[in-house]
Design an enzyme around this catalytic site. Structure first.
Site, PDB file in Angstrom:
ATOM      1  N   GLY A 254      45.938  42.152  36.776  1.00 43.53           N
ATOM      2  CA  GLY A 254      46.099  40.722  37.027  1.00 43.53           C
ATOM      3  C   GLY A 254      45.318  39.926  35.998  1.00 43.53           C
ATOM      4  O   GLY A 254      44.465  40.474  35.284  1.00 43.53           O
TER       5      GLY A 254
ATOM      6  N   CYS B  74      36.855  43.118  37.544  1.00 38.02           N
ATOM      7  CA  CYS B  74      37.323  41.846  36.985  1.00 38.02           C
ATOM      8  C   CYS B  74      37.202  41.930  35.469  1.00 38.02           C
ATOM      9  O   CYS B  74      36.168  42.376  34.951  1.00 38.02           O
ATOM     10  CB  CYS B  74      36.462  40.699  37.521  1.00 38.02           C
ATOM     11  SG  CYS B  74      36.974  39.080  36.911  1.00 38.02           S
ATOM     12  N   LEU B  75      38.252  41.496  34.782  1.00 43.20           N
ATOM     13  CA  LEU B  75      38.225  41.572  33.313  1.00 43.20           C
ATOM     14  C   LEU B  75      37.190  40.610  32.736  1.00 43.20           C
ATOM     15  O   LEU B  75      36.781  40.776  31.589  1.00 43.20           O
ATOM     16  CB  LEU B  75      39.623  41.286  32.757  1.00 43.20           C
ATOM     17  CG  LEU B  75      40.701  42.306  33.168  1.00 43.20           C
ATOM     18  CD1 LEU B  75      42.075  41.867  32.685  1.00 43.20           C
ATOM     19  CD2 LEU B  75      40.370  43.713  32.659  1.00 43.20           C
TER      20      LEU B  75
ATOM     21  N   HIS C 123      40.334  32.989  41.406  1.00 44.79           N
ATOM     22  CA  HIS C 123      39.979  32.510  40.057  1.00 44.79           C
ATOM     23  C   HIS C 123      40.391  31.046  39.871  1.00 44.79           C
ATOM     24  O   HIS C 123      39.679  30.273  39.221  1.00 44.79           O
ATOM     25  CB  HIS C 123      40.681  33.338  38.977  1.00 44.79           C
ATOM     26  CG  HIS C 123      39.951  34.578  38.556  1.00 44.79           C
ATOM     27  ND1 HIS C 123      38.698  34.544  37.985  1.00 44.79           N
ATOM     28  CD2 HIS C 123      40.301  35.892  38.593  1.00 44.79           C
ATOM     29  CE1 HIS C 123      38.308  35.780  37.692  1.00 44.79           C
ATOM     30  NE2 HIS C 123      39.267  36.626  38.058  1.00 44.79           N
TER      31      HIS C 123
ATOM     32  N   HIS D 239      42.552  37.898  44.677  1.00 41.50           N
ATOM     33  CA  HIS D 239      41.524  37.858  43.626  1.00 41.50           C
ATOM     34  C   HIS D 239      41.914  36.827  42.550  1.00 41.50           C
ATOM     35  O   HIS D 239      41.080  36.036  42.103  1.00 41.50           O
ATOM     36  CB  HIS D 239      41.394  39.267  43.031  1.00 41.50           C
ATOM     37  CG  HIS D 239      40.485  39.418  41.857  1.00 41.50           C
ATOM     38  ND1 HIS D 239      39.354  40.207  41.875  1.00 41.50           N
ATOM     39  CD2 HIS D 239      40.546  38.908  40.593  1.00 41.50           C
ATOM     40  CE1 HIS D 239      38.751  40.151  40.704  1.00 41.50           C
ATOM     41  NE2 HIS D 239      39.466  39.391  39.888  1.00 41.50           N
ATOM     42  N   GLU D 240      43.203  36.825  42.174  1.00 44.41           N
ATOM     43  CA  GLU D 240      43.653  35.904  41.109  1.00 44.41           C
ATOM     44  C   GLU D 240      43.662  34.443  41.594  1.00 44.41           C
ATOM     45  O   GLU D 240      43.270  33.538  40.849  1.00 44.41           O
ATOM     46  CB  GLU D 240      45.044  36.301  40.604  1.00 44.41           C
ATOM     47  CG  GLU D 240      45.153  37.706  40.012  1.00 44.41           C
ATOM     48  CD  GLU D 240      44.083  38.040  38.996  1.00 44.41           C
ATOM     49  OE1 GLU D 240      43.572  37.137  38.314  1.00 44.41           O
ATOM     50  OE2 GLU D 240      43.718  39.227  38.909  1.00 44.41           O
TER      51      GLU D 240
ATOM     52  N   GLN E 230      40.663  32.536  32.961  1.00 46.32           N
ATOM     53  CA  GLN E 230      40.031  33.652  32.247  1.00 46.32           C
ATOM     54  C   GLN E 230      40.330  33.619  30.748  1.00 46.32           C
ATOM     55  O   GLN E 230      39.651  34.275  29.966  1.00 46.32           O
ATOM     56  CB  GLN E 230      40.478  35.002  32.835  1.00 46.32           C
ATOM     57  CG  GLN E 230      39.983  35.233  34.263  1.00 46.32           C
ATOM     58  CD  GLN E 230      40.425  36.561  34.808  1.00 46.32           C
ATOM     59  OE1 GLN E 230      41.543  36.697  35.300  1.00 46.32           O
ATOM     60  NE2 GLN E 230      39.577  37.566  34.720  1.00 46.32           N
TER      61      GLN E 230
END
Ligand code: K1U
Ligand code: ZN
Length: 172
Positions: A45, A94-95, A140, A136-137, A50
């Protein structure tokens, strides 16, 4: 085109993102860049903040079982319509917080409405990894990171690790 991913802590990762009004070619190009960036990372994702864009856009593809066809999914203005009472614990990453993982409890199923890349309204119920990832996304887009679910001490420890990583990257 691949875009650089912001690393926590960064003020842009703490902002509430603005809804997308009209689908422009620029926004479609951004969605395409985000999918490329996500697959390259690799990740399942990615949210627009981000990559430094404070608009309500996420991409995801959790079709990671062996032999399963890819399922790139683009969501503009995703909204959670309902959540299950049943919860699920998943060790999230998480990236924007590389190589840090922690268990997070979330509803195990969610119904989400969104606008797709063609401007069509969509809604669907997600479960399993898709449910975890879409929540999660969407977090963000509201300036929330998975570490915000952790106890303050653990969150601070991870934040300090990321500050150190950023200092080292800046020196390299
Ligand atoms: O939003 C992000 O930072 C992407 C993140 C999404 C996510 C992971 C785990 C639980 C919820 C949401 C990632 O993709 S981290 C990388 C990752 O989980 C992964 C990478 C390669 C293969 C499988 C998973
Ligand atoms: Zn993340």
């Amino acid at each position: 085109m691949k875009r650089p991913i912001l690393i926590h802590p960064d003020p842009r990762l703490k902002k509430v993102c603005a809804p997308v009004d009209d689908l422009s070619d620029d926004l479609r190009a951004l969605a395409s860049d985000m999918l490329e960036t996500m697959y390259d990372a690799p990740g399942i994702g990615l949210a627009a903040p981000q990559v430094g864009v404070l608009s309500r856009l996420i991409v995801l593809d959790c079709a990671n079982k062996e032999g399963e066809a890819p399922h790139p999914t683009v969501m503009f203005n995703p909204t959670v319509l309902s959540t299950s009472d049943e919860t699920n614990v998943y060790e999230e990453g998480c990236l924007s917080i590389p190589e840090q993982y922690a268990e997070v409890t979330r509803p195990s199923a969610v119904e989400v409405a969104w606008m797709d890349q063609h401007g069509n309204s969509q809604s669907q119920e997600f479960d399993g990894l898709w449910a975890t990832c879409v929540q999660h996304e969407i977090d963000h887009l509201n300036g929330k990171l998975f570490i915000d679910y952790l106890k303050p001490l653990k969150r601070q420890m991870i934040t300090r690790r990321m500050q150190k990583l950023k200092r080292e990257k800046a020196r390299a």
